[in-house]
Design a protein around this motif. Structure first.
Motif, PDB file in Angstrom:
ATOM      1  N   LEU A 359       0.807  -1.186  -0.086  1.00  0.00           N
ATOM      2  CA  LEU A 359      -0.011   0.042  -0.138  1.00  0.00           C
ATOM      3  C   LEU A 359       0.856   1.296   0.059  1.00  0.00           C
ATOM      4  O   LEU A 359       0.186   2.394  -0.207  1.00  0.00           O
ATOM      5  CB  LEU A 359      -1.005  -0.092   1.270  1.00  0.00           C
ATOM      6  CG  LEU A 359      -2.035  -1.231   1.560  1.00  0.00           C
ATOM      7  CD1 LEU A 359      -2.577  -1.230   2.781  1.00  0.00           C
ATOM      8  CD2 LEU A 359      -3.000  -0.842   0.428  1.00  0.00           C
ATOM      9  N   TYR A 360       2.104   1.243   0.204  1.00  0.00           N
ATOM     10  CA  TYR A 360       3.128   2.507   0.071  1.00  0.00           C
ATOM     11  C   TYR A 360       4.022   2.376  -0.748  1.00  0.00           C
ATOM     12  O   TYR A 360       4.758   1.432  -1.229  1.00  0.00           O
ATOM     13  CB  TYR A 360       3.743   2.151   1.667  1.00  0.00           C
ATOM     14  CG  TYR A 360       2.738   2.572   2.769  1.00  0.00           C
ATOM     15  CD1 TYR A 360       2.549   3.728   3.257  1.00  0.00           C
ATOM     16  CD2 TYR A 360       1.964   1.514   3.094  1.00  0.00           C
ATOM     17  CE1 TYR A 360       1.612   4.092   4.421  1.00  0.00           C
ATOM     18  CE2 TYR A 360       1.021   1.623   4.174  1.00  0.00           C
ATOM     19  CZ  TYR A 360       1.153   2.907   4.784  1.00  0.00           C
ATOM     20  OH  TYR A 360       0.058   2.977   5.555  1.00  0.00           O
ATOM     21  N   ASP A 361       4.347   3.665  -1.185  1.00  0.00           N
ATOM     22  CA  ASP A 361       5.255   3.940  -2.060  1.00  0.00           C
ATOM     23  C   ASP A 361       6.840   4.032  -1.528  1.00  0.00           C
ATOM     24  O   ASP A 361       7.841   3.901  -2.266  1.00  0.00           O
ATOM     25  CB  ASP A 361       5.493   5.117  -2.748  1.00  0.00           C
ATOM     26  CG  ASP A 361       4.178   5.385  -3.595  1.00  0.00           C
ATOM     27  OD1 ASP A 361       3.812   4.254  -4.391  1.00  0.00           O
ATOM     28  OD2 ASP A 361       3.530   6.403  -3.591  1.00  0.00           O
ATOM     29  N   TRP A 375      13.308   4.862   1.381  1.00  0.00           N
ATOM     30  CA  TRP A 375      13.694   3.573   0.676  1.00  0.00           C
ATOM     31  C   TRP A 375      12.246   3.156  -0.392  1.00  0.00           C
ATOM     32  O   TRP A 375      11.159   2.921   0.277  1.00  0.00           O
ATOM     33  CB  TRP A 375      13.892   2.181   1.233  1.00  0.00           C
ATOM     34  CG  TRP A 375      15.251   2.069   2.015  1.00  0.00           C
ATOM     35  CD1 TRP A 375      16.126   2.989   1.750  1.00  0.00           C
ATOM     36  CD2 TRP A 375      15.383   1.365   3.042  1.00  0.00           C
ATOM     37  NE1 TRP A 375      17.199   2.598   2.625  1.00  0.00           N
ATOM     38  CE2 TRP A 375      16.809   1.560   3.202  1.00  0.00           C
ATOM     39  CE3 TRP A 375      15.016   0.340   3.650  1.00  0.00           C
ATOM     40  CZ2 TRP A 375      17.447   0.963   4.389  1.00  0.00           C
ATOM     41  CZ3 TRP A 375      15.565  -0.475   4.609  1.00  0.00           C
ATOM     42  CH2 TRP A 375      16.777  -0.138   5.065  1.00  0.00           C
ATOM     43  N   PRO A 376      12.456   3.435  -1.651  1.00  0.00           N
ATOM     44  CA  PRO A 376      11.188   3.369  -2.529  1.00  0.00           C
ATOM     45  C   PRO A 376      10.697   1.776  -2.396  1.00  0.00           C
ATOM     46  O   PRO A 376      11.728   0.798  -2.316  1.00  0.00           O
ATOM     47  CB  PRO A 376      11.804   3.628  -4.012  1.00  0.00           C
ATOM     48  CG  PRO A 376      13.040   4.133  -3.588  1.00  0.00           C
ATOM     49  CD  PRO A 376      13.681   3.888  -2.261  1.00  0.00           C
ATOM     50  N   VAL A 377       9.470   1.601  -2.335  1.00  0.00           N
ATOM     51  CA  VAL A 377       8.960   0.020  -2.439  1.00  0.00           C
ATOM     52  C   VAL A 377       8.608  -0.138  -3.601  1.00  0.00           C
ATOM     53  O   VAL A 377       7.673  -0.089  -4.114  1.00  0.00           O
ATOM     54  CB  VAL A 377       7.504   0.068  -1.492  1.00  0.00           C
ATOM     55  CG1 VAL A 377       7.141  -1.407  -1.408  1.00  0.00           C
ATOM     56  CG2 VAL A 377       7.967   0.291   0.066  1.00  0.00           C
ATOM     57  N   ALA A 378       9.725  -0.679  -4.546  1.00  0.00           N
ATOM     58  CA  ALA A 378       9.937  -0.230  -6.099  1.00  0.00           C
ATOM     59  C   ALA A 378       8.889  -1.409  -6.589  1.00  0.00           C
ATOM     60  O   ALA A 378       8.653  -1.263  -7.639  1.00  0.00           O
ATOM     61  CB  ALA A 378      11.365  -0.508  -6.479  1.00  0.00           C
ATOM     62  N   ALA A 379       8.614  -2.514  -6.087  1.00  0.00           N
ATOM     63  CA  ALA A 379       7.923  -3.804  -6.513  1.00  0.00           C
ATOM     64  C   ALA A 379       6.487  -3.464  -6.199  1.00  0.00           C
ATOM     65  O   ALA A 379       5.856  -4.431  -6.344  1.00  0.00           O
ATOM     66  CB  ALA A 379       8.521  -4.964  -6.192  1.00  0.00           C
TER      67      ALA A 379
END
Ligand SMILES: Cc1ncc(COP(=O)(O)O)c(C=O)c1O
Length: 384
Positions: A359-361, A375-379
């Motif tokens: 649910l988060y970027d 940290w980007p939640v890239a996936a």
């Protein structure tokens, strides 16, 4: 003029000033969790291939690999893409795939990284072989066996052997071994009961490995296991590789397990929320309302735990989630005086970490009382 939404947090800012709802990671606790699992795997001589579906975050995968993990698991092919882009070179798709688009993407990824995938049907083998031949890559293939979960996987050794022969008929596929995963076991609450269930599933796996060996097929890899079964899987001697995911964070559900003591993890992941209404704090049913509801927290495995300065709150419970509201009440025996003030920040431990991450970027990392990383939640959202 374009109106920009300000970031939830910036490095160096006090943790209490994070705009909410936000996903917050206590980095000291997170690093202890990473170290505990890696050290336990090293002591047992078992490889660790953590499941990245729990965190979907390349920075975390790289931290796991830096500590000794041999690579990562992903559950979907598209999920693997940001990890390959970030430099992860060994990824197992711990799942079956069907359809030429997915096979083609996997075959492309296999030009950049050592990729493997599960099969439980000869038609999947044919599709993978065709895609690998078109791309000019080699795809590793593991036969999944069903050890009691009742999800994917072939039922017995003859069916597994049939698939091994199908895989070996294709030069661009490499048979790498077996996957044997039982999700239900992870959440058997009692430690002794879970140990027995893990041993029974391990015996089923060992019987298939032995039957294949008798037929002249060696399994270089036997992979499976999760955060709830790891301490028993490591002692069982059946797996060459474990694939736990949630241990990096823990969550309300995993926190309800009783652990044997050999391997315990701490809560590192929180959703930071803000008390946005105290209108009913002193009414007949005292409550406050926080700004984190269903769109900020997965509740499929239970409501979040209210967290206080000393750990799980002894006086407050998060009792209901609406789309964008969470209702917090004093626990039986506590009074309205325990309720937090308007505008105060409240940390919540999600009931289930994986879908909450999705649910988060970004993950806001904190050390002590300050924001230390973003940290980007890239996936995130990559479920094809
Ligand atoms: C195939 C597979 N491997 C490993 C895991 C382990 O995950 P966790 O440790 O988060 O329970 C899962 C979780 O669903 C899974 O599906």
């Amino acid at each position: 003029m374009t109106i920009l939404i300000p970031p939830a947090a910036s490095v160096g800012q006090p943790a209490g000033a994070i705009d909410t709802p936000a996903l917050v990671l206590d980095l000291d606790v997170f690093e202890r969790n990473l170290a505990r699992m890696q050290q336990a795997a090293d002591r047992a001589g078992v490889k660790l291939r953590p499941h990245a579906k729990a965190h979907k975050t390349p920075a975390i995968a790289l931290a796991q690999i830096a500590r000794g993990a041999v690579g990562i698991c992903c559950q979907k092919v598209s999920e693997a893409v940001p990890f390959v882009r970030a430099g992860v070179t060994d990824i197992h798709i711990s799942n079956e795939i069907a359809g030429p688009a997915k096979a083609a993407l996997l075959a492309q990824l296999a030009l950049r990284a050592r990729m493997s995938v599960c099969v439980d049907d000869a038609r999947q083998v044919a599709e993978l072989a065709a895609a690998a031949a078109r791309a000019g890559s080699t795809i590793g293939v593991l036969v999944e066996i069903d050890i009691g979960q009742g999800r994917c996987g072939v039922a017995d050794a003859p069916a597994a052997l049939h698939l091994v022969q199908a895989i070996r008929a294709h030069g661009q596929l490499a048979f790498r071994g077996l996957q044997a995963y039982h999700g239900g076991l992870q959440h058997v609450r009692g430690a002794a009961e879970r140990a027995r269930a893990v041993a029974a599933a391990g015996a089923r796996t060992a019987a298939v490995v032995a039957a294949l060996a008798e037929a002249g097929v060696a399994c270089e890899t036997v992979t499976g296991g999760g955060s709830g079964s790891a301490e028993f899987d490591l002692a069982g001697g059946v797996y060459t590789e474990l694939q736990p995911g949630s241990y990096v964070f823990m969550d309300g559900d995993y926190g309800s397990n009783e652990y044997g003591g050999a391997l315990c993890f701490e809560y590192s992941l929180f959703v930071a929320s803000t008390v946005m209404s105290v209108a009913a704090a002193h009414g007949a049913a005292p409550r406050v309302v926080v700004d984190a509801g269903l769109k900020s927290l997965a509740v499929d495995s239970g409501l979040p735990l209210a967290w206080g300065a000393q750990g799980r709150s002894a006086t407050l419970d998060y009792v209901a989630a609406n789309d964008e509201h969470g209702i917090v009440e004093p626990r039986a025996g506590a009074t309205a005086a325990a309720l937090p003030a308007l505008g105060s920040q409240m940390l919540l431990v999600p009931g289930h970490c994986d879908p909450t991450l999705n649910l988060y970027d970004e993950i806001v990392g904190i050390r002590g009382q300050a924001v230390a990383s973003l940290w980007p939640v890239a996936a995130r959202g990559l479920s094809r």
